[in-house]
Design an enzyme around this catalytic site. Structure first.
Site, PDB file in Angstrom:
ATOM      1  N   TRP A 146       0.808  -1.223   0.000  1.00  0.00           N
ATOM      2  CA  TRP A 146       0.000   0.000   0.000  1.00  0.00           C
ATOM      3  C   TRP A 146       0.842   1.275   0.000  1.00  0.00           C
ATOM      4  CZ3 TRP A 146       2.280   1.569   4.323  1.00  0.00           C
ATOM      5  CH2 TRP A 146       2.585   0.627   5.305  1.00  0.00           C
ATOM      6  N   LYS A 170      -3.164  -8.254  -7.584  1.00  0.00           N
ATOM      7  CA  LYS A 170      -3.964  -8.129  -6.355  1.00  0.00           C
ATOM      8  C   LYS A 170      -3.383  -6.950  -5.595  1.00  0.00           C
ATOM      9  CE  LYS A 170      -4.448  -8.927  -2.386  1.00  0.00           C
ATOM     10  NZ  LYS A 170      -4.600  -7.804  -1.428  1.00  0.00           N
ATOM     11  N   GLU A 245      10.255  -8.698  -2.598  1.00  0.00           N
ATOM     12  CA  GLU A 245      10.840  -7.437  -2.120  1.00  0.00           C
ATOM     13  C   GLU A 245      10.205  -7.150  -0.770  1.00  0.00           C
ATOM     14  OE1 GLU A 245      11.568  -4.314  -0.945  1.00  0.00           O
ATOM     15  OE2 GLU A 245      10.503  -3.266  -2.550  1.00  0.00           O
ATOM     16  N   CYS A 279      10.359   0.865   1.709  1.00  0.00           N
ATOM     17  CA  CYS A 279      11.254  -0.262   1.985  1.00  0.00           C
ATOM     18  C   CYS A 279      12.702   0.202   2.022  1.00  0.00           C
ATOM     19  CB  CYS A 279      11.060  -1.339   0.941  1.00  0.00           C
ATOM     20  SG  CYS A 279      11.062  -0.683  -0.725  1.00  0.00           S
ATOM     21  N   GLU A 378      12.660  -3.258  11.304  1.00  0.00           N
ATOM     22  CA  GLU A 378      12.063  -2.258  10.410  1.00  0.00           C
ATOM     23  C   GLU A 378      10.815  -1.674  11.069  1.00  0.00           C
ATOM     24  OE1 GLU A 378      10.111  -3.636   6.768  1.00  0.00           O
ATOM     25  OE2 GLU A 378      11.123  -2.032   5.693  1.00  0.00           O
TER      26      GLU A 378
HETATM   27  P1  NAD Z   1       1.521  -7.514   4.086  1.00  0.00           P
HETATM   28  O1  NAD Z   1       2.749  -8.228   3.696  1.00  0.00           O
HETATM   29  O2  NAD Z   1       0.538  -8.206   4.962  1.00  0.00           O
HETATM   30  O3  NAD Z   1       0.696  -7.071   2.768  1.00  0.00           O
HETATM   31  C1  NAD Z   1       1.272  -6.848   1.496  1.00  0.00           C
HETATM   32  C2  NAD Z   1       0.383  -7.469   0.428  1.00  0.00           C
HETATM   33  O4  NAD Z   1       0.329  -8.876   0.635  1.00  0.00           O
HETATM   34  C3  NAD Z   1      -1.071  -6.983   0.430  1.00  0.00           C
HETATM   35  O5  NAD Z   1      -1.556  -6.891  -0.883  1.00  0.00           O
HETATM   36  C4  NAD Z   1      -1.787  -8.091   1.159  1.00  0.00           C
HETATM   37  O6  NAD Z   1      -3.160  -8.183   0.821  1.00  0.00           O
HETATM   38  C5  NAD Z   1      -1.027  -9.306   0.677  1.00  0.00           C
HETATM   39  N1  NAD Z   1      -1.115 -10.475   1.553  1.00  0.00           N
HETATM   40  C6  NAD Z   1      -1.294 -10.505   2.890  1.00  0.00           C
HETATM   41  N2  NAD Z   1      -1.345 -11.787   3.341  1.00  0.00           N
HETATM   42  C7  NAD Z   1      -1.191 -12.578   2.257  1.00  0.00           C
HETATM   43  C8  NAD Z   1      -1.138 -13.989   2.069  1.00  0.00           C
HETATM   44  N3  NAD Z   1      -1.274 -14.847   3.088  1.00  0.00           N
HETATM   45  N4  NAD Z   1      -0.945 -14.460   0.820  1.00  0.00           N
HETATM   46  C9  NAD Z   1      -0.798 -13.631  -0.229  1.00  0.00           C
HETATM   47  N5  NAD Z   1      -0.856 -12.279  -0.110  1.00  0.00           N
HETATM   48  C10 NAD Z   1      -1.052 -11.756   1.116  1.00  0.00           C
HETATM   49  O7  NAD Z   1       1.958  -6.162   4.712  1.00  0.00           O
HETATM   50  P2  NAD Z   1       1.104  -5.217   5.721  1.00  0.00           P
HETATM   51  O8  NAD Z   1       0.430  -6.002   6.802  1.00  0.00           O
HETATM   52  O9  NAD Z   1       0.247  -4.373   4.879  1.00  0.00           O
HETATM   53  O10 NAD Z   1       2.270  -4.374   6.368  1.00  0.00           O
HETATM   54  C11 NAD Z   1       3.002  -4.973   7.426  1.00  0.00           C
HETATM   55  C12 NAD Z   1       4.463  -4.661   7.305  1.00  0.00           C
HETATM   56  O11 NAD Z   1       4.937  -5.061   6.007  1.00  0.00           O
HETATM   57  C13 NAD Z   1       4.838  -3.201   7.357  1.00  0.00           C
HETATM   58  O12 NAD Z   1       4.939  -2.740   8.664  1.00  0.00           O
HETATM   59  C14 NAD Z   1       6.164  -3.194   6.655  1.00  0.00           C
HETATM   60  O13 NAD Z   1       7.181  -3.550   7.550  1.00  0.00           O
HETATM   61  C15 NAD Z   1       6.016  -4.264   5.616  1.00  0.00           C
HETATM   62  N6  NAD Z   1       5.742  -3.694   4.290  1.00  0.00           N
HETATM   63  C16 NAD Z   1       6.769  -3.616   3.436  1.00  0.00           C
HETATM   64  C17 NAD Z   1       6.569  -3.063   2.197  1.00  0.00           C
HETATM   65  C18 NAD Z   1       7.698  -2.952   1.228  1.00  0.00           C
HETATM   66  O14 NAD Z   1       7.685  -2.110   0.348  1.00  0.00           O
HETATM   67  N7  NAD Z   1       8.691  -3.803   1.316  1.00  0.00           N
HETATM   68  C19 NAD Z   1       5.325  -2.575   1.815  1.00  0.00           C
HETATM   69  C20 NAD Z   1       4.262  -2.701   2.723  1.00  0.00           C
HETATM   70  C21 NAD Z   1       4.497  -3.253   3.958  1.00  0.00           C
END
Ligand code: NAD
Length: 476
Positions: A146, A170, A245, A279, A378
């Site tokens: 996001w 997605k 990533e 990130c 992080e």
């Molecule tokens: P997340 O990893 O839960 O979500 C990222 C994406 O993965 C979203 O589209 C989500 O719907 C999807 N997702 C979630 N669970 C999934 C599953 N079981 N299978 C497949 N897809 C799935 O991240 P978050 O909860 O939104 O954020 C939590 C932490 O993630 C943040 O605090 C940060 O540290 C990290 N983050 C990193 C980045 C980056 O650019 N590397 C971006 C967003 C969040």
């Protein structure tokens, strides 16, 4: 907001809807379709049909032209897209606008590159001819975070489409609006039905179904390390490969001979912009001990000047994406204070921001002990941890002391040291006397260790989104 499957906008099979929330106010402003495994299945089938149909038959030149038209349409709609992005993520308006330019640039860069993915010939046994060519995987799945929805859409889809894959996207449930508007523009650009498909919804449902689908040949995931592991395991179950990533704890390494005036604003922006939800945010400030007080003192004054507000206020940064993430970031700040870490500088939240918005005060802590959570984990928020180091050897040890390895900044005037540091820091990218991964669409980008693996951006992404085939002909 509906799904886009096989060239049609559809409600899908989900029963409820998910709220789209404006993080500046905390209020719901729209609703998203809650995608199901059945929706994902329909989408993967549509993508496969496109790959085996009109999209798959196009020449690289034709694909490239469509991508470039898409880039131009993004530029033409930049103001509208920036407004959508600001409402959905809370970004200051000018930052959202910059993200539209980057999104367009991805389609321009990869559109122009589509017909330049040349293979090679290999000298082999006498009487044989060998060609090595690059082909698409087939159907690629893309799961977005996001924090930079517009940019990420371009970063992950453009190289995959340039290679001729059909794609299933997605977006993150916290911020799906700009991906849907871009997808509507992609229709105007001329992509045939099924080349780009989007299913909105929850990660554990729609995301998990996409990663587990046997019809998906390759996955691109950006998000948390925890979910990255799940994605890789799900991909392994059906022999798909993936690029991951997963974030970082990126060091900004400042030596005593650095140009402080050049480093200070860049280091501050590196953690404050996008409210630290990047990130590649430079979240660890490592400073040579003999200038530590001087440099970190100057940084503390600059931190006190940071202003946080709504997109319309267009200040240094906006709110955190969600109530959950706000609580997480504030939790790191509260814990650091409970641990007795000196809070050296803090930004201000502007007067007049809505009461329900997810704002936090950007915070600089130092000197953070090396074993402290803030030195290792992080935060994904505007929190900078300052630590002193003794010499070059110590700087390397400290820079490499986390499980991550994504981006590093090195600030020194000593040319030999610049190269030594660049070679020894464990990191996917190293910036010398500058910093900022975002704009460099041409630059291969990705991590090591807990930051993930594989490369996006640059020509490297074309190879990532392709498969190498070797053809051996015996001609006698
Ligand atoms: P997340 O990893 O839960 O979500 C990222 C994406 O993965 C979203 O589209 C989500 O719907 C999807 N997702 C979630 N669970 C999934 C599953 N079981 N299978 C497949 N897809 C799935 O991240 P978050 O909860 O939104 O954020 C939590 C932490 O993630 C943040 O605090 C940060 O540290 C990290 N983050 C990193 C980045 C980056 O650019 N590397 C971006 C967003 C969040």
């Amino acid at each position: 907001m509906k799904h886009f499957i096989g060239g049609r906008w559809v409600s899908g099979t989900g029963e409820g809807m998910l709220p789209a929330i404006d993080p500046s106010t905390g209020k719901r402003y729209a609703e998203l379709a809650d995608g199901t495994a059945a929706d994902i299945d329909a989408t993967v089938r549509a993508a496969r049909a496109a790959r085996e149909g009109a999209w798959g038959r196009m020449t690289a030149l034709e694909r490239g032209r469509i991508l470039m038209r898409f880039g131009q349409l993004i530029l033409d709609h930049a103001d509208e897209l920036a407004r959508i992005e600001s409402q959905d993520t809370g970004k200051p308006r000018r930052v959202a606008h910059a993200d539209t330019q980057a999104a367009a640039r991805y389609f321009e860069f990869y559109g122009a590159a589509a017909d330049k993915v040349h293979g090679e010939t290999v000298p082999f046994i006498d009487g044989h001819f060998v060609a090595v060519i690059h082909e698409p995987h087939g159907v690629t799945g893309h799961i977005l975070p996001w924090n930079y929805p517009l940019q990420m859409y371009g970063r992950t889809l453009a190289p995959s489409l340039a290679m001729g894959n059909a794609t299933v996207l997605k977006p993150a449930e916290e911020a799906s609006a700009s991906a849907l508007r871009l997808t509507a523009l992609s229709e105007e650009a001329g992509f045939p039905a099924g080349a780009i498909n989007v299913v909105t919804g929850r990660g554990a449902v729609a995301g998990a179904a996409l990663t587990a689908h046997p019809g998906v040949d390759f996955l691109s995931f950006t998000g948390s390390p925890e979910v990255g592991r799940l994605v890789q395991k799900a991909a392994a179950d059906h022999y798909a490969t993936c690029v991951l990533e997963l974030g970082g704890k990126c060091p900004q390494i400042v030596f005593a001979d650095a140009d402080f005036d050049a480093a200070l604003p860049v280091v501050r922006t590196g953690i404050v912009q996008n409210a630290g939800q990047t990130c590649s945010a430079g979240s660890r400030l490592l400073v040579e001990r003999r200038v530590y007080d001087e440099f970190v003192g100057a940084m503390a004054s600059r931190f006190a000047e940071v202003r946080v507000g709504t997109p319309e206020m267009d200040l240094d940064c906006g709110p955190i994406i969600s109530a959950k993430q706000q609580a997480r970031v504030q939790g790191f700040i509260d814990r650091a204070q409970a641990d007795g870490l000196p809070l050296l500088g803090q930004g201000q939240i502007a007067d007049g921001v809505p009461r329900g918005g997810y704002f936090v005060r950007p915070s600089l802590f130092g000197a953070v002990p090396r074993g402290n959570t803030l030195a290792r984990e992080e935060v994904f928020g505007p929190v900078l941890a300052a630590l002193p180091f003794d010499d070059e050897e110590d700087a390397i040890r400290l820079a490499n002391a986390t499980e991550y390895g994504l981006v590093a900044g090195v600030w020194t005037r000593d040319g030999a040291r610049q190269l030594r540091m660049a070679k020894r820091v464990r990191s996917g990218q190293v910036f010398i006397n500058c910093y900022g991964a975002g704009a460099g669409i041409e630059l291969p980008f990705g991590g090591t260790g807990k930051s993930g693996h594989g490369r996006e951006k640059g020509f490297a992404a074309l190879h990532e989104f392709g498969v190498t085939k070797t053809i051996v002909m015996k001609h006698g």
